[in-house]
Design an enzyme around this catalytic site. Structure first.
Site, mmCIF file in Angstrom:
data_model
loop_
_atom_site.group_PDB
_atom_site.id
_atom_site.type_symbol
_atom_site.label_atom_id
_atom_site.label_comp_id
_atom_site.label_asym_id
_atom_site.label_seq_id
_atom_site.Cartn_x
_atom_site.Cartn_y
_atom_site.Cartn_z
ATOM 1 N N GLU B 307 -0.583 7.763 14.481
ATOM 2 C CA GLU B 307 0.545 7.240 15.246
ATOM 3 C C GLU B 307 0.249 7.198 16.744
ATOM 4 O O GLU B 307 1.104 7.559 17.561
ATOM 5 C CB GLU B 307 1.808 8.074 14.976
ATOM 6 N N ASP B 381 6.095 10.409 4.193
ATOM 7 C CA ASP B 381 6.573 11.161 5.356
ATOM 8 C C ASP B 381 7.905 11.848 5.098
ATOM 9 O O ASP B 381 8.925 11.410 5.609
ATOM 10 C CB ASP B 381 6.708 10.225 6.566
ATOM 11 N N GLU B 409 15.129 15.182 9.158
ATOM 12 C CA GLU B 409 14.888 13.844 9.691
ATOM 13 C C GLU B 409 15.370 12.751 8.742
ATOM 14 O O GLU B 409 16.006 11.791 9.164
ATOM 15 C CB GLU B 409 13.384 13.667 9.965
#
Lengths: 719, 719
Positions: B307, B381, B409
């Protein structure tokens, strides 16, 4: 039985000890130790009667429950009948007078919508204690004042007291961004959790309202003056409505900041020109919508054409034209438009000091009646010491409000104990000589000298998510003092300090004396070790943390060199007739006296004069020596504050003691850093030895210049 | 006297009531109601003897003081002589055995450095209770376990218990930025106040360490894996040292995240090439300096070439070469290098799922012994449900650690009650078939199947400045469960829930049953209303808040369309041999079975298969109908959770009750929003009516697509 009692006591003490994390603020009611007072309070709390119904009375009941449990260890009794079992009567004048005809005993009507009367009332041979307001919120203010008198052991049930605020809007300005960062916030992050609103009500919202109401603060602007237009969208109105509904029974009105370009950003218009009918229509509709959610919405607070914010100048309109379009949208609903006088751009004049007067004096009388111009206490920007803003007294037909900064942007930020009330007192008592020879800033603000009816004192909030609200425990004293001085701008900082100390630390006489001394000397100490003798604006760039008199480059009036102008000959900003002549914006009496470096109070010396290093001070020392002595004195006072605090260990709760002790140790280091960095830097111009009497500044100027503070708080995160 | 007692009781209750703001976590010791237990505890607390001296024993004393006051309303007695007045002995094996020769009674030596034994010991005709460890921290763990057994009313003084952790490093990963924002943080901001360190110690640091120690968590990485090199400067080492010193007696080691390009950013080098001698020297010197401040520094945690983070690929080096240069710098000090397997770039393969295995399998055996590869539980993820990561079982000579995400998240963020332990249990119990046919993920992680000695379970922290630490009260259960499962990966989520409930809410049986049910159904509910049947990665862009299956454009594997691939024919990601063949990265037993859409567990169906809308599910329904039924069931379960909670009002503290009640109301709205938005969107492809059994999704797809969440938390502030 005795041992059980002991256990329970220790259990209670344990909880009490756990609780001293500062969350309770000055409402940390302690068990009463004075036996007579306790007996009296016990009697009064045994029968409390409310004459009417109001959500505000529910709040009073809750406050009496909390305070009674903590002060006399039992619950209050709310009486159902007003005579036989009652000791205390509560209600509005109207509610009580229907029944009793109290008019002869209670003088309340002229105390206005926020005033209260409390005292003994005789009726049918019995004496009751009564707390009366013209509105329920007046009763609430009276109750808080009554409880304070008990906390501070000054309560006398036989005497009466009445009071009312001298300023109509007593307001906090939060510089809180919608993402919860707080511009110039040093106590964590914003307490407003916009994401979880409207669905989730943080109990802290209520504790916040309660604390403000206890001081008489009756207005809050929730959002940063560097505004985001999104706060005016329907989604955010629904969120703000929840807060307004919570705050209403506490007597608090919600204001929001309006971004001048909102018609473009959320209204789909191509312009924000205030004279464009579509723009005027946008503000009208937007405001009508706001009032559909919040019927008693306070109004807008606007920063325009300042530091890059949009404003009417983009359309060749003046500030009055800009303000009036919003004021007209608010007027039908009784709303108020607050427009900040903190406007400057580097094109207008060579001295930033002069810009507000240059822009606003010509507009005197051109603003609508529901507009208040909110003026910072000084013309630069909340410096440790500034002479009062020359706009006070310069206009006759414009409502002027005061803006103080409670958050300590320039006065120690997150780590220093600086009690600000002496600074505010200094400003409020300043004589303006206008409109009358005896006028003061306080008299202009509260209308007695200016005649203005719409009055305002605003304080930039120092509140954040830190458990103790203000980061530094003594930050609470500044919130408290702001509230008290907004209610009554003639209170002395000493009497306010004494109230706060007793409410926060209890009644120990030695602690009271020493803490009061620490507080009252703290601001002058900060001026000395930061910016003595009228120096100003020599702090770190952007974050404003620590000393940086060497800042140069970029926009001139954001540098340090622009303000101190040190060179081999001398130091200071010449604002007399031989310089920028900003001094002429004051009344002639002031301009004349202060133009003479031997007449001007030395605390303002370098604010108005550029003087040679050998200029003789009243002490007989040279200016260079005087600067050194002031810096050194500041450090020594900080050390004395630390030592005095340490001597109080036995008298104080250990968590409170340790919290402040650690911060005072940092403050001493920071004071030394300020002194060393500034003196070493100025010496490069003065080229003279340090006065023999002072500690020689340690370290190396290059070291101080190399310091970098990427985690300094209070600006938007940069990483 | 009696009335005084009543007052005191009510006073105590008042304080107790005030305190239920969640700050105490699961260490909220309540007065014991079971009379026998209370008698027994009273006896034991009346004489506690420590055989040795240790800062850790000071912590134990403090914990016994707190717990004793709260559970039996009196202070414990710390005995000065080990025999006559003592009831409980505490110490290490070595300390006790010098005096007593306990070896026959206490089996502790083989329990390792963190194990403990507690139980009755007979000596000279008297029975003592003993808590013994091989190190003081083992005693601390034994004491916390003992106190838990009292809190949960399972303590029996006659039986012995010994325990030791199955995983060596039980670690929290804070994704905290130095500016106090927290990436994917939903509980306020970072508790680390870097600005005020090293001078100011927030009492919260100690309470944090205490909470972790109570769970056996023994390592924390303080900073975000998207790292800032500045944390490795001397200034920040001094700050980190203060925390390390505070945490040491709690058995907690500090790790920091190392930015791979730090040699350039703070080292003045032109390269960060791991094979460059200057780079290697930089890491060696930097690491030596770190150990001069923190002699037991844990090591570095690194995210590289993922990333956008810098890494060895910039220099054509592989991950082993990148990791080993840091590992070599740490090795002389006993430090550990943790390297994340969450690495992906969109150049390498058409399926992000495959990238970690493609990169790490070829490097098996090439990492130093003090390197651990930290692998997320699944290959994408932290989705609401993922099959276990195929790296588990695929390598034989590499230390693999687990990375779970405690912060929610993708599982409700700040507003939803989702108990995550069932998800972790599901992953840990997954059979990998490698290296042995019966291997499980847990067995690889704890070394029993893999043989690795250096073991790690890491959890991405959900801790922030919110008063209750985790934002949602039930977020505490996830912190708790992570600690418990890191200690013992074979614990069931149900038994962990029961412990937590009793410690948090007390012993009321009905409340226990209902709260446990709410918790245990919550994760499956979330999967249903968010991503049923193997759907994944269809949340809002960037902030990941709420549904957004329509996200497209920009980097492909950050869109929703990349993952669900819905079209008029069907939906799902084909990862079988006819597609990306990611399935072949698993053991052949799995690859074979899961390649068949009729054999694969339906929970993973669309993770591995693209199937027609009319594909028949085991229920006999079509895939389209099944999707609708799952979404609808999720909503209904959320509503049931809310109703069950509301039924407990009388059993719960009002502040706790109201907090969760408000959040569950938001959760129901969000569940409905997920269902409505996803079903309306997928219907545009499926072109079929909704199943008759379900509530028809309300609203308009365009409305859902238009929603915008500028204040969604957990990403860096954008304004």
């Amino acid at each position: 039985m005795k041992s059980l009692l002991t256990f329970l006591f220790s259990f209670c003490l344990f909880f009490a000890a756990v609780a001293k994390d500062g969350y309770e603020l000055w409402l940390d009611y302690r068990p009463l130790e004075n036996a007579n007072l306790k007996t009296e309070v016990d009697r009064l709390f045994s029968g409390v009667f409310f004459f009417g119904q109001s959500p505000t009375y529910e709040i009073i009941r809750k406050e009496l429950e909390i305070s009674s449990q903590q002060m006399i260890e039992k619950a209050p009794v709310f009486s159902m009948e007003r005579l036989a079992k009652t000791q205390v009567w509560m209600g509005t004048r109207e509610e009580l007078s229907q029944v009793l005809g109290l008019d002869q005993q209670v003088q309340i009507r002229e105390l206005g919508e926020d005033g209260y009367w409390r005292g003994p009332i005789d009726f049918q041979g019995k004496t009751y204690y009564a707390i009366v307001g013209n509105r329920p919120v007046g009763v609430l203010y009276g109750v808080f004042d009554w409880l304070k008198s008990i906390q501070t052991e000054t309560f006398n049930p036989k005497t009466e007291k009445s009071d009312s605020p001298k300023v109509k809007l007593r307001m906090l300005n939060h510089w809180d961004n919608l993402d919860r960062t707080v511009e110039r916030g040093y106590a964590g992050f914003s307490i407003w959790d916009w994401h979880k609103l409207p669905g989730y009500i943080d109990p802290r919202y209520i504790d916040y309202a309660r604390a403000n109401a206890s001081l008489g603060i009756n207005a809050v602007s929730l959002t940063n003056v560097n505004a985001n237009a999104r706060i005016l969208t329907t989604d955010f109105m629904k969120k703000a409505k929840v807060l307004a509904d919570l705050f209403r029974p506490y007597g608090i009105k919600v204001f929001l900041t309006a971004r001048f370009s909102a018609p473009m950003e959320i209204g789909g218009l191509k312009t924000a020109d205030p004279l464009d009918p579509a723009v005027s229509e946008f503000w009208k509709k937007k405001t009508d919508e706001m009032y559909s959610f919040i019927p008693d919405f306070g109004g807008y607070l606007v920063k325009a054409n300042s530091e890059g914010q949009p404003g009417p100048h983009e359309y060749q309109r003046n500030h009055a034209e800009g303000a009036n379009v919003l004021a007209d949208a608010l007027a039908p609903h009784g709303g108020i438009l607050i427009w900040r006088a903190f406007v400057y751009s580097h094109e207008i004049d060579e001295d930033r000091h002069k810009q507000a007067n240059l822009e606003f004096e010509p507009l005197d009388g051109k603003f609508r009646d529901n507009v208040i111009i909110q003026v910072k206490n000084g013309a630069i920007d909340f410096m440790p010491r500034e002479p009062f803003h020359p706009l006070f007294g310069a206009v006759k037909n414009t409502n002027l409000g005061m803006e103080f900064q409670i958050t300590q942007e320039y006065l120690g930020q997150a780590t220093q104990l600086v009690y600000l009330a002496p600074m505010w007192e200094e400003v409020l008592r300043s004589q303006t000589y206008r409109p009358t020879p005896n006028s003061t800033v306080a008299g202009i603000i509260d209308g007695t000298d200016s005649g203005q009816k719409l009055t305002l004192m605003a304080g930039v909030s120092n509140i954040g998510t830190d458990r103790n609200w203000t980061g530094h425990l003594f930050g609470q004293a500044n919130w408290f003092a702001f509230g008290r001085q907004a209610w009554d701008p003639y209170l002395t900082s000493a009497e306010v300090a004494e109230e706060w100390i007793k409410m926060t630390f209890g009644q120990k006489p030695e602690a009271l004396v020493k803490i009061k001394e620490i507080m009252l000397e703290s601001r002058e100490a900060a001026v000395n070790y930061m910016t003595p003798l009228g120096l100003h604006h020599i702090m770190g760039r952007s974050h404003h943390y620590g000393p940086a008199p060497w800042v140069e480059g970029g926009r001139a009036d954001w540098t340090s060199l622009y303000y101190h102008l040190a060179d081999s000959l001398g130091i200071g900003f010449d604002r007399t007739g031989s310089g920028s002549n900003a001094i002429a914006q004051y009344a002639p009496e002031i301009a004349k006296a202060w133009s003479d470096p031997n007449q001007i109070p030395e605390k303002y010396l370098l604010w108005f004069h550029h003087l040679p290093w050998d200029f003789k001070l009243k002490s007989g020392k040279t200016l260079w020596e005087g600067i050194g002595l002031h810096y050194d004195l500041g450090v020594k006072t900080a050390r004395k504050m630390e030592a005095d605090w340490k001597s109080l260990e036995a008298d104080l709760d250990s968590e409170q003691f340790d919290h402040v002790r650690q911060l005072l140790a940092i403050q001493v280091q920071e004071a030394e850093w300020w002194r060393n960095a500034c003196l070493l830097y100025f010496q490069t111009f003065a080229n003279r030895p340090f006065p023999a009497e002072i500690e020689k500044p340690e370290g190396d100027l290059e070291y101080y210049k190399s310091l970098d503070f990427p985690t300094a708080p209070g600006i938007r995160p940069r990483w």
